[in-house]
Design a protein around this motif. Structure first.
Motif, PDB file in Angstrom:
ATOM      1  N   ASN A 115       0.854  -1.182   0.000  1.00 57.24           N
ATOM      2  CA  ASN A 115       0.000   0.000   0.000  1.00 57.24           C
ATOM      3  C   ASN A 115       0.895   1.239   0.000  1.00 57.24           C
ATOM      4  OD1 ASN A 115      -1.759   2.066   0.549  1.00 57.24           O
ATOM      5  ND2 ASN A 115      -2.603   1.176   2.433  1.00 57.24           N
ATOM      6  N   GLU A 118       0.549   3.698   2.869  1.00 58.78           N
ATOM      7  CA  GLU A 118       0.823   3.290   4.250  1.00 58.78           C
ATOM      8  C   GLU A 118       2.189   3.815   4.709  1.00 58.78           C
ATOM      9  OE1 GLU A 118       0.471  -1.095   6.143  1.00 58.78           O
ATOM     10  OE2 GLU A 118       2.342  -0.714   5.102  1.00 58.78           O
ATOM     11  N   ASN A 391      -8.222   0.714   4.788  1.00 60.70           N
ATOM     12  CA  ASN A 391      -8.298   1.512   6.027  1.00 60.70           C
ATOM     13  C   ASN A 391      -8.477   0.621   7.248  1.00 60.70           C
ATOM     14  OD1 ASN A 391      -7.970   3.954   4.759  1.00 60.70           O
ATOM     15  ND2 ASN A 391     -10.160   4.217   4.375  1.00 60.70           N
ATOM     16  N   ASP A 394      -5.236  -1.100   8.083  1.00 57.17           N
ATOM     17  CA  ASP A 394      -4.338  -0.149   8.744  1.00 57.17           C
ATOM     18  C   ASP A 394      -4.686  -0.018  10.229  1.00 57.17           C
ATOM     19  OD1 ASP A 394      -2.155   1.379   8.189  1.00 57.17           O
ATOM     20  OD2 ASP A 394      -3.300   3.234   8.057  1.00 57.17           O
ATOM     21  N   ARG A 400       3.645  -3.070   9.991  1.00 53.24           N
ATOM     22  CA  ARG A 400       3.570  -2.604   8.604  1.00 53.24           C
ATOM     23  C   ARG A 400       3.774  -3.778   7.661  1.00 53.24           C
ATOM     24  NH1 ARG A 400       0.584   1.445   9.123  1.00 53.24           N
ATOM     25  NH2 ARG A 400       1.323   2.891  10.704  1.00 53.24           N
TER      26      ARG A 400
END
Ligand SMILES: C=C(O[C@@H]1C=C(C(=O)O)C=C[C@H]1O)C(=O)O
Length: 467
Positions: A115, A118, A391, A394, A400
């Protein structure tokens, strides 16, 4: 072999000499890739990886496609392009397409993160959102049954011609062409395993996700992942991520094999069952892969599990979200496309997945940038609807993803192929960070999904425990 290797250096130098003469009359579009190759010997299974293992350079890259038509081991980089924004990715892909336009020019190898929006953590900092490299030296297989050794240089303008020759000569002398190979020796033991999230937290996360999906809002599917850290203790010799790669390649020949090492300290690598897309000229091949069960312990059990997978409503739903997405993207990118009539099964290490394949003809104005950004991330690794799922990921994941669930492959004007970077690990400071995810739909059970993750990363577990 030695004489062939010497021939290569001679041929490279004389081609650089000719290039220097051509550059006088400036018939060259800079930057320019000079690539010289020789066939060196009949190709025996494992020869490319075995050579790759023996090279001392800290900069390395490896790529093998799923059909094993192509295997490339790259040592040292003639050119590296890294960046963090979509604009930089677009510019990088345009540059790669331009410099690889001459027939026979090699492709760039590398990957893109999951992403681009991110934030990154320290673990991924050196990798950037994308990195593509042109290897300086490549050993590769091709269909003729020979191994080819190639030298590549990336020359920005004519002033670099001389230094490019010196640079190649210097690095060439460091390559190892000794035929002997040391057997895989696992010189480490496992000190600890840490899961993020731990099982209790996982159950809570999955219950919250299924609750939201069942509540009838927009979220239909979300792929949630876990990061498992294996701390390895060296017990004589060195811990080599390449040994892991060789171990995986030898234990299961299915799947895309990929590896990139940017420095001595770390490497990102894996063995993925899933193609993101393959493009040959304006032809595109892609697939929907999702829905998982384990493999059987006997032929009868295997058949039973396979039939259960075909009949499972939950897995069919997970898979159909990906099928719909792929069809939707192809209808935008292609002048025409078709899908395989029947769903198939893709077997990979300890698991099997539902698979449907697609092929089409791309609209002429499109670039690999348009294709990658349209496909990645698919609902096989993100969810439905995409932005909402990203989203939620996240918010839910306390680590990560970096390059996990992104794309890794080979890129050139003529041909490009990316796999989805799955069943992968980042090796850093004697720890393996293994990433695994599962698709969650309304009927997903948290404990079964935890077990699915264990099955998906079983080759890492077997490796880490085999000491
Ligand atoms: C997300 C992963 O795999 C994906 C998810 C699958 C599933 O949920 O059934 C199956 C194959 C992949 O598309 C992974 O391996 O980490």
């Amino acid at each position: 072999m030695e004489s062939k290797v010497a021939d290569l250096l001679k041929a490279f130098k004389s081609e650089m000499q000719a290039l220097s003469c051509r550059s006088e009359s400036d018939q060259i579009m800079w930057p320019f890739i000079q690539s010289t190759e020789v066939a060196i010997e009949n190709h025996s299974p494992g020869a490319v990886l075995s050579w790759f293992r023996r090279q001392d350079s800290e900069k390395k890259v490896f790529w093998a496609d799923r059909e094993r038509n192509l295997e490339i081991a790259g040592v040292n980089f003639a050119h590296k392009i890294q960046g963090d924004s979509l604009d930089e990715l677009n510019a990088a892909i345009n540059l790669i397409s331009r410099v690889t336009g001459t027939p026979g020019t090699p492709g760039y190898l590398g990957g893109i993160c999951f992403n681009t929006e991110e934030p990154f953590d320290d673990l991924w900092i050196d990798y950037h959102r994308f990195t593509f490299v042109l290897p300086m030296f490549e050993l590769r297989t091709c269909n003729s049954g020979f191994l080819w050794l190639r030298v590549n240089t990336f020359i920005r303008d004519r002033s670099e011609l001389e230094s490019a020759v010196g640079n190649v000569e210097r690095e060439f002398s460091k390559l190892n062409f000794e035929p002997s190979d040391t057997p895989l020796a696992f010189s480490f033991s496992l000190a600890s395993r840490t899961d993020e999230p731990i099982k209790e937290k996982w159950v809570t996360l999955i219950e919250a996700a299924t609750h939201e999906i069942k509540s009838g809002g927009d979220l239909k599917k979300i792929v949630l992942a876990r990061k498992t850290q294996f701390d390895l203790v060296q017990s004589g010799g060195r811990v080599s991520p390449i040994d892991l790669l060789v171990y995986f390649a030898e234990s299961d020949t299915s799947g895309f094999t990929y590896y990139i090492q940017l420095s001595e300290k770390d490497a990102f690598f894996g063995k993925s069952p899933e193609r993101l897309y393959k493009r040959t000229g304006d032809g595109i091949f892609c697939e929907a892969l999702a829905g998982t069960t384990r493999i059987g312990r006997s032929a009868e059990e295997e058949l039973l599990l396979k039939n259960e997978l075909f009949l499972s409503d939950k897995d069919s739903m997970e898979h159909s979200f990906v099928v719909n997405f792929v069809q939707d993207v192809l209808s935008r990118l292609c002048t025409d496309f078709k899908s395989s009539q029947l769903r198939d099964i893709k077997r990979h290490f300890n698991v099997q997945h539902l698979l449907q394949q697609f092929s089409g003809t791309l609209r002429p104005e499109l670039t690999d940038y348009d294709i990658i950004t349209s496909f990645s991330p698919t609902p096989a690794v993100g969810g439905v609807p995409t932005v909402m799922a990203l989203n939620r990921i996240d918010d839910a994941e306390a680590f990560r993803r970096g390059w996990y669930a992104g794309a890794f492959g080979m890129l050139s004007q003529e041909e490009t192929e990316f796999c989805v970077s799955l069943r992968c690990a980042l090796y850093k400071d004697h720890a393996l960070h293994v990433f695994t995810g599962v698709g969650i739909v309304a009927d997903s059970d948290p404990v079964c999904e935890w077990e699915e993750m264990e099955n998906k990363m079983s080759h890492f577990i077997q490796y880490s425990l085999c000491n």
